[in-house]
Motif scaffolding. Structure first.
Motif, PDB file in Angstrom:
ATOM      1  N   ASN A 177       8.145  23.391  10.612  1.00 12.97           N
ATOM      2  CA  ASN A 177       7.502  22.391   9.751  1.00 12.97           C
ATOM      3  C   ASN A 177       8.285  22.297   8.447  1.00 12.97           C
ATOM      4  O   ASN A 177       8.710  23.312   7.893  1.00 12.97           O
ATOM      5  CB  ASN A 177       6.058  22.782   9.441  1.00 12.97           C
ATOM      6  CG  ASN A 177       5.171  22.659  10.646  1.00 12.97           C
ATOM      7  OD1 ASN A 177       5.300  21.737  11.430  1.00 12.97           O
ATOM      8  ND2 ASN A 177       4.264  23.612  10.786  1.00 12.97           N
ATOM      9  N   GLU A 178       8.453  21.083   7.953  1.00 14.12           N
ATOM     10  CA  GLU A 178       9.222  20.883   6.721  1.00 14.12           C
ATOM     11  C   GLU A 178       8.639  21.668   5.553  1.00 14.12           C
ATOM     12  O   GLU A 178       9.373  22.247   4.761  1.00 14.12           O
ATOM     13  CB  GLU A 178       9.286  19.394   6.388  1.00 14.12           C
ATOM     14  CG  GLU A 178      10.207  19.081   5.229  1.00 14.12           C
ATOM     15  CD  GLU A 178      10.397  17.600   5.047  1.00 14.12           C
ATOM     16  OE1 GLU A 178       9.761  17.056   4.125  1.00 14.12           O
ATOM     17  OE2 GLU A 178      11.161  16.995   5.818  1.00 14.12           O
ATOM     18  N   GLU A 179       7.319  21.724   5.457  1.00 13.20           N
ATOM     19  CA  GLU A 179       6.675  22.470   4.368  1.00 13.20           C
ATOM     20  C   GLU A 179       7.051  23.949   4.412  1.00 13.20           C
ATOM     21  O   GLU A 179       7.341  24.557   3.387  1.00 13.20           O
ATOM     22  CB  GLU A 179       5.159  22.331   4.461  1.00 13.20           C
ATOM     23  CG  GLU A 179       4.664  20.922   4.270  1.00 13.20           C
ATOM     24  CD  GLU A 179       3.208  20.768   4.704  1.00 13.20           C
ATOM     25  OE1 GLU A 179       2.629  21.723   5.253  1.00 13.20           O
ATOM     26  OE2 GLU A 179       2.680  19.677   4.481  1.00 13.20           O
ATOM     27  N   ASP A 180       7.055  24.530   5.602  1.00 13.87           N
ATOM     28  CA  ASP A 180       7.418  25.941   5.761  1.00 13.87           C
ATOM     29  C   ASP A 180       8.889  26.162   5.443  1.00 13.87           C
ATOM     30  O   ASP A 180       9.259  27.179   4.843  1.00 13.87           O
ATOM     31  CB  ASP A 180       7.120  26.416   7.184  1.00 13.87           C
ATOM     32  CG  ASP A 180       5.641  26.429   7.489  1.00 13.87           C
ATOM     33  OD1 ASP A 180       4.832  26.580   6.550  1.00 13.87           O
ATOM     34  OD2 ASP A 180       5.285  26.272   8.676  1.00 13.87           O
ATOM     35  N   LEU A 181       9.725  25.224   5.840  1.00 14.86           N
ATOM     36  CA  LEU A 181      11.157  25.318   5.572  1.00 14.86           C
ATOM     37  C   LEU A 181      11.431  25.311   4.073  1.00 14.86           C
ATOM     38  O   LEU A 181      12.161  26.156   3.558  1.00 14.86           O
ATOM     39  CB  LEU A 181      11.887  24.153   6.252  1.00 14.86           C
ATOM     40  CG  LEU A 181      13.389  24.114   6.094  1.00 14.86           C
ATOM     41  CD1 LEU A 181      14.026  25.279   6.837  1.00 14.86           C
ATOM     42  CD2 LEU A 181      13.937  22.794   6.610  1.00 14.86           C
ATOM     43  N   LEU A 182      10.812  24.368   3.370  1.00 15.13           N
ATOM     44  CA  LEU A 182      10.998  24.285   1.924  1.00 15.13           C
ATOM     45  C   LEU A 182      10.487  25.545   1.232  1.00 15.13           C
ATOM     46  O   LEU A 182      11.127  26.067   0.318  1.00 15.13           O
ATOM     47  CB  LEU A 182      10.309  23.050   1.367  1.00 15.13           C
ATOM     48  CG  LEU A 182      10.882  21.701   1.808  1.00 15.13           C
ATOM     49  CD1 LEU A 182      10.033  20.565   1.257  1.00 15.13           C
ATOM     50  CD2 LEU A 182      12.332  21.545   1.413  1.00 15.13           C
ATOM     51  N   GLN A 183       9.350  26.042   1.686  1.00 20.47           N
ATOM     52  CA  GLN A 183       8.780  27.250   1.092  1.00 20.47           C
ATOM     53  C   GLN A 183       9.699  28.447   1.332  1.00 20.47           C
ATOM     54  O   GLN A 183       9.921  29.253   0.429  1.00 20.47           O
ATOM     55  CB  GLN A 183       7.398  27.519   1.664  1.00 20.47           C
ATOM     56  CG  GLN A 183       6.729  28.706   1.039  1.00 20.47           C
ATOM     57  CD  GLN A 183       5.319  28.919   1.583  1.00 20.47           C
ATOM     58  OE1 GLN A 183       4.851  28.187   2.434  1.00 20.47           O
ATOM     59  NE2 GLN A 183       4.649  29.921   1.078  1.00 20.47           N
TER      60      GLN A 183
END
Length: 70
Positions: free
Chosen positions: A48-54
Motif C-alpha cells: 500500500n502506498e501509505e505503508d510505503l511512504l511511512q
C-alpha cells in the motif's frame, strides 16, 4: 489507496526488485500477497502506498521521489 509492486518500488529507488522482495519477506515493509489482482509482476507482494511512504519516512510521493537506495 494506490498499490505498488516490487518492480515499481525498485524503479523509483534505483535498486533491484529482489531487494524490495527481501524487505517484504522480512516483514520490514508492510505488504500482502496477491497474484490475482490483475497487476503484472514477477512477485506476488503488494505494498500500500501509505505503508510505503511511512516505511521511508516520507509524507508525500514527491518526498519519496527524492529517496535513493544505498
Amino acid at each position: 489507496m494506490k498499490i505498488w509492486t516490487c518492480e515499481r518500488v525498485a524503479r523509483y529507488l534505483g535498486c533491484s526488485p529482489q531487494q524490495i522482495k527481501r524487505y517484504c519477506e522480512l516483514n520490514k515493509i508492510p505488504c500482502y500477497r496477491s497474484s490475482s489482482d490483475g497487476m503484472q509482476s514477477m512477485y506476488s507482494y503488494r505494498i500500500n502506498e501509505e505503508d510505503l511512504l511511512q516505511f521511508f519516512n516520507c509524507k508525500t510521493l514527491e518526498d519519496f521521489n527524492q529517496v535513493r537506495y544505498h
